[in-house]
Design a protein around this motif. Structure first.
Motif, short mmCIF file in Angstrom:
data_model
loop_
_atom_site.label_atom_id
_atom_site.label_comp_id
_atom_site.label_asym_id
_atom_site.label_seq_id
_atom_site.Cartn_x
_atom_site.Cartn_y
_atom_site.Cartn_z
N PHE A 8 0.86 -1.18 0.00
CA PHE A 8 0.00 0.00 0.00
C PHE A 8 0.90 1.23 0.00
CE2 PHE A 8 -1.94 3.52 2.27
CZ PHE A 8 -3.10 3.70 1.56
N ALA A 9 0.50 2.23 -0.77
CA ALA A 9 1.23 3.49 -0.77
C ALA A 9 0.25 4.61 -1.10
CB ALA A 9 2.35 3.47 -1.81
N SER A 10 0.52 5.78 -0.57
CA SER A 10 -0.27 6.95 -0.92
C SER A 10 0.65 8.16 -0.97
CB SER A 10 -1.40 7.18 0.09
OG SER A 10 -0.87 7.51 1.35
N THR A 22 -2.94 10.18 -4.70
CA THR A 22 -2.99 8.84 -5.29
C THR A 22 -2.85 7.78 -4.20
OG1 THR A 22 -2.10 7.40 -7.00
CG2 THR A 22 -0.52 8.70 -5.77
N GLU A 23 -3.43 6.64 -4.47
CA GLU A 23 -3.31 5.47 -3.62
C GLU A 23 -3.02 4.27 -4.51
OE1 GLU A 23 -6.70 4.38 -1.30
OE2 GLU A 23 -6.36 5.97 0.15
N ILE A 24 -2.11 3.43 -4.07
CA ILE A 24 -1.81 2.20 -4.81
C ILE A 24 -1.92 1.05 -3.82
CG2 ILE A 24 -0.10 0.93 -6.14
CD1 ILE A 24 1.10 3.65 -6.92
N ARG A 25 -2.68 0.05 -4.19
CA ARG A 25 -2.85 -1.15 -3.35
C ARG A 25 -2.51 -2.37 -4.20
NH1 ARG A 25 -6.35 -0.15 1.15
NH2 ARG A 25 -7.13 1.97 1.06
N ALA A 26 -1.82 -3.29 -3.60
CA ALA A 26 -1.46 -4.50 -4.34
C ALA A 26 -1.61 -5.72 -3.42
CB ALA A 26 -0.02 -4.41 -4.84
N VAL A 27 -2.13 -6.79 -3.98
CA VAL A 27 -2.21 -8.07 -3.28
C VAL A 27 -1.68 -9.15 -4.22
CG1 VAL A 27 -4.12 -7.42 -1.77
CG2 VAL A 27 -4.61 -8.46 -3.97
N VAL A 62 -3.27 -5.14 -8.74
CA VAL A 62 -2.83 -3.79 -8.39
C VAL A 62 -3.96 -2.81 -8.71
CG1 VAL A 62 -1.10 -2.00 -8.76
CG2 VAL A 62 -0.45 -4.41 -8.96
N THR A 63 -4.31 -2.00 -7.73
CA THR A 63 -5.33 -0.97 -7.91
C THR A 63 -4.68 0.39 -7.71
OG1 THR A 63 -7.04 -2.44 -7.04
CG2 THR A 63 -7.56 -0.09 -7.12
N VAL A 64 -4.82 1.24 -8.72
CA VAL A 64 -4.27 2.60 -8.66
C VAL A 64 -5.44 3.57 -8.71
CG1 VAL A 64 -2.79 4.29 -9.79
CG2 VAL A 64 -2.20 1.87 -9.89
N SER A 65 -5.53 4.45 -7.71
CA SER A 65 -6.56 5.49 -7.68
C SER A 65 -5.87 6.84 -7.72
CB SER A 65 -7.40 5.40 -6.41
OG SER A 65 -8.06 4.17 -6.34
N LEU A 66 -6.30 7.68 -8.63
CA LEU A 66 -5.71 9.01 -8.76
C LEU A 66 -6.83 10.03 -8.80
CD1 LEU A 66 -3.25 10.87 -9.29
CD2 LEU A 66 -3.68 10.52 -11.71
N ARG A 67 -6.72 11.04 -7.95
CA ARG A 67 -7.68 12.14 -7.93
C ARG A 67 -6.94 13.43 -8.30
NH1 ARG A 67 -7.91 9.53 -3.64
NH2 ARG A 67 -9.54 8.11 -3.11
N LEU A 68 -7.53 14.17 -9.22
CA LEU A 68 -6.98 15.47 -9.61
C LEU A 68 -8.00 16.55 -9.30
CD1 LEU A 68 -5.47 14.69 -13.13
CD2 LEU A 68 -4.22 15.15 -11.03
#
Length: 133
Positions: A8-10, A22-27, A62-68
């Protein structure tokens, strides 16, 4: 290099008039499954994110969420001269017809004209989205 089953990273920051988070989640997973949630008004952004993730991950979900978000840059008001001319012509026609009928109309004020649909337009400066991808 760190190797893990989950991650997990943000992060957040700014670029010009834009703010981002941004948030990145990986399993763990057998294959590489990349899901991207990003604004579609920036062309090439999703493809660029997929390419970057694929360059560093061999497998997993891997899920990548990006908000602008955009800073309010204000913009300016501009007079649509074609619409103003059309409104003035219509008002002249109305005044002429009222005079023929023997009616007296109150004089028009600039605020009346500015309030007519399409006479005043708010312009937003074109914001450069290049570099966001």
């Amino acid at each position: 290099m760190i190797r893990s089953m989950t991650g997990f990273a943000s992060a957040s920051g700014t670029h010009g008039a834009f703010g981002w988070s941004t948030e990145i989640r990986a399993v763990n997973g057998k294959g590489l499954d990349i899901r991207v949630r990003a604004p579609d008004w920036v062309e090439g952004l999703e493809a660029g994110l997929r390419k970057q993730v694929a360059s560093v991950a061999n497998r997993g979900n891997v899920t990548v969420s990006l908000r602008l978000s955009r800073e309010d840059t204000g913009g300016t008001l501009a007079v649509n001269t074609a619409q103003l001319e059309a409104v003035l012509a219509a008002l002249q026609q109305i005044e002429d017809r009222a005079m023929e009928a023997g009616l007296s109309l109150a004089p028009s004020r600039a605020t009346d004209l500015a309030g007519m649909r399409g006479v005043l337009e708010q312009t937003n400066p074109t914001e450069e989205v290049e570099g966001l991808d």
